[in-house]
Design an enzyme around this catalytic site. Structure first.
Site, PDB file in Angstrom:
ATOM      1  CB  CYS A   1      -8.690  -4.663  -3.622  1.00  0.00           C
ATOM      2  SG  CYS A   1      -7.558  -3.294  -3.286  1.00  0.00           S
TER       3      CYS A   1
ATOM      4  CB  CYS B   1     -10.833  -2.618   0.511  1.00  0.00           C
ATOM      5  SG  CYS B   1     -10.227  -1.954  -1.048  1.00  0.00           S
TER       6      CYS B   1
ATOM      7  CG  ASN C   1      -0.411  -0.193   2.520  1.00  0.00           C
ATOM      8  OD1 ASN C   1       0.633  -0.813   2.656  1.00  0.00           O
ATOM      9  ND2 ASN C   1      -1.075   0.327   3.542  1.00  0.00           N
TER      10      ASN C   1
ATOM     11  CB  CYS D   1      -5.269  -1.318  -1.772  1.00  0.00           C
ATOM     12  SG  CYS D   1      -6.616  -0.580  -0.842  1.00  0.00           S
TER      13      CYS D   1
ATOM     14  CD  GLU E   1      -1.430   4.695   4.630  1.00  0.00           C
ATOM     15  OE1 GLU E   1      -0.969   5.547   5.408  1.00  0.00           O
ATOM     16  OE2 GLU E   1      -2.171   3.757   4.996  1.00  0.00           O
TER      17      GLU E   1
ATOM     18  CD  GLU F   1      -5.337  -5.883  -1.243  1.00  0.00           C
ATOM     19  OE1 GLU F   1      -4.793  -4.756  -1.188  1.00  0.00           O
ATOM     20  OE2 GLU F   1      -6.128  -6.292  -0.379  1.00  0.00           O
TER      21      GLU F   1
HETATM   22  N1  THU Z   1      -5.315  -1.380   2.425  1.00  0.00           N
HETATM   23  C1  THU Z   1      -4.784  -2.235   1.499  1.00  0.00           C
HETATM   24  O1  THU Z   1      -3.631  -2.095   1.101  1.00  0.00           O
HETATM   25  N2  THU Z   1      -5.573  -3.240   1.016  1.00  0.00           N
HETATM   26  C2  THU Z   1      -6.885  -3.449   1.377  1.00  0.00           C
HETATM   27  O2  THU Z   1      -7.564  -4.261   0.780  1.00  0.00           O
HETATM   28  C3  THU Z   1      -7.442  -2.683   2.511  1.00  0.00           C
HETATM   29  C4  THU Z   1      -6.682  -1.461   2.901  1.00  0.00           C
HETATM   30  C5  THU Z   1      -4.477  -0.269   2.916  1.00  0.00           C
HETATM   31  C6  THU Z   1      -4.888   1.061   2.395  1.00  0.00           C
HETATM   32  C7  THU Z   1      -4.401   1.992   3.474  1.00  0.00           C
HETATM   33  O3  THU Z   1      -3.076   2.348   3.205  1.00  0.00           O
HETATM   34  C8  THU Z   1      -4.411   1.157   4.747  1.00  0.00           C
HETATM   35  O4  THU Z   1      -4.559  -0.184   4.322  1.00  0.00           O
HETATM   36  C9  THU Z   1      -5.554   1.518   5.691  1.00  0.00           C
HETATM   37  O5  THU Z   1      -6.758   1.561   5.035  1.00  0.00           O
END
Ligand code: THU
Length: 296
Positions: free
Chosen positions: A256, A253, A210, A221, A212, A223
């Site tokens: 994704c 999520c 991920n 994210c 940010e 994935e």
């Molecule tokens: N996140 C992912 O990388 N994958 C997911 O399927 C759920 C959320 C990350 C995004 C963000 O950087 C952190 O988790 C909190 O939401």
């Protein structure tokens, strides 16, 4: 494992992607618990010949040169030397700097042709050989050679590179590659680090983490990072994705799930976190999903 690249010769991204997977999985196989790094230079035959002459007194080109920084005690390697690795911790790279590797792209191409396999496979093989030297393995006497060869085969076999052609990447390896990708997560805001490893139909693995953003909304994210890396490199057939996190079960999520459904409605979704491992088909995570089939 952090690889610090110097690309004297431009190479296809598929080389460095497979080499990154190989390096990550090498650390897993060796059982190294600390963050590690290595400098990797890809150069031409003339440059490696110069280094070979300067450092080893051998005035000819070669495929790979290793310059370990760690002085291992007799019989020890990176995975067994315990706290000794702390001696080579480098504050600038935030990892234990194992040393330098130099690989000749001319040899990679020629040897790949000679053995009849892909260039990225040969590049990964040479990287693994060099990394084993950085881990403290050697092949001077037959017993040492056997240990080093066994470690090389364990690493290469795990990422789908076998003597008889391309093998399969196991679920366990895919999860390990997701955990390694997680180490590269950029998540200063949520502090929820996620890693992913996407297995393609042709056996390649794309890793993602991920990423940010201060705007929050521009966050990506793990994935989708992996999916977009794969699609942008020309691969859009996927068989499995592993996702790693800590704290809670990292089921993907909704966004994704939707993006995975676009390319692989039947993909297997594997998760790993400190609570254990689990898996589900995407079709169970996104029932009645909307996808390309609905627009035909
Ligand atoms: N996140 C992912 O990388 N994958 C997911 O399927 C759920 C959320 C990350 C995004 C963000 O950087 C952190 O988790 C909190 O939401």
């Amino acid at each position: 494992m952090k690889l610090i690249w110097t690309l004297d010769v431009p190479v296809e991204p598929v080389w460095t992607a497979l080499m990154q997977c190989a390096a990550d999985y090498a650390c897993v196989c060796e059982g190294i618990s600390r963050p590690c790094a290595a400098a990797v230079r890809l150069c031409d035959d003339a440059a490696i010949r110069e280094l070979n002459a300067a450092h080893r007194g051998i005035d000819r080109s070669t495929d790979v040169l290793s310059f370990p920084l760690m002085d291992y005690a007799p019989g020890q390697t990176a995975g067994t030397c315990g706290n000794a690795l702390a001696e080579i911790y480098d504050d600038e790279v935030n990892a234990c700097m194992l040393g330098d590797l130099v690989i000749s792209t001319g040899h990679v191409t020629a040897q790949a042709e000679e053995y009849g396999h892909s260039v990225q496979r040969e590049a990964a093989y040479l990287l693994v050989h060099g990394l084993c030297h950085l881990f403290g393995y050697d092949h001077i006497d037959p017993e040492d050679q056997r240990r080093m060869r066994a470690m090389e085969e364990k690493i290469l076999g795990g990422i789908g590179i076998t003597r008889d052609g391309d093998g399969t990447v196991s679920d366990e390896t895919l999860r390990a590659l997701a955990r390694s990708a997680r180490e590269r997560s950029y998540s200063p805001y949520s502090r929820y680090a996620v890693g992913a490893a996407l297995l393609c139909a042709d056996g390649r693995v794309f890793q993602g983490c991920n990423v940010e953003n201060a705007s929050y909304g521009a966050t990506m994210c793990a994935e989708r990072t992996a999916v977009f890396k794969a699609v942008s490199e020309g691969e859009a057939e996927f068989t499995a994705i592993a996702i790693a996190a800590q704290g809670s079960a990292p089921w993907p999520c909704g966004l994704c799930r939707q993006v995975l459904n676009e390319f692989a409605p039947d993909i297997r979704v594997l998760i790993t976190w400190e609570g254990g491992d689990d898996e589900a088909p995407l079709s169970a995570l996104l029932p009645h999903g909307f996808g390309p089939k609905d627009l035909l």
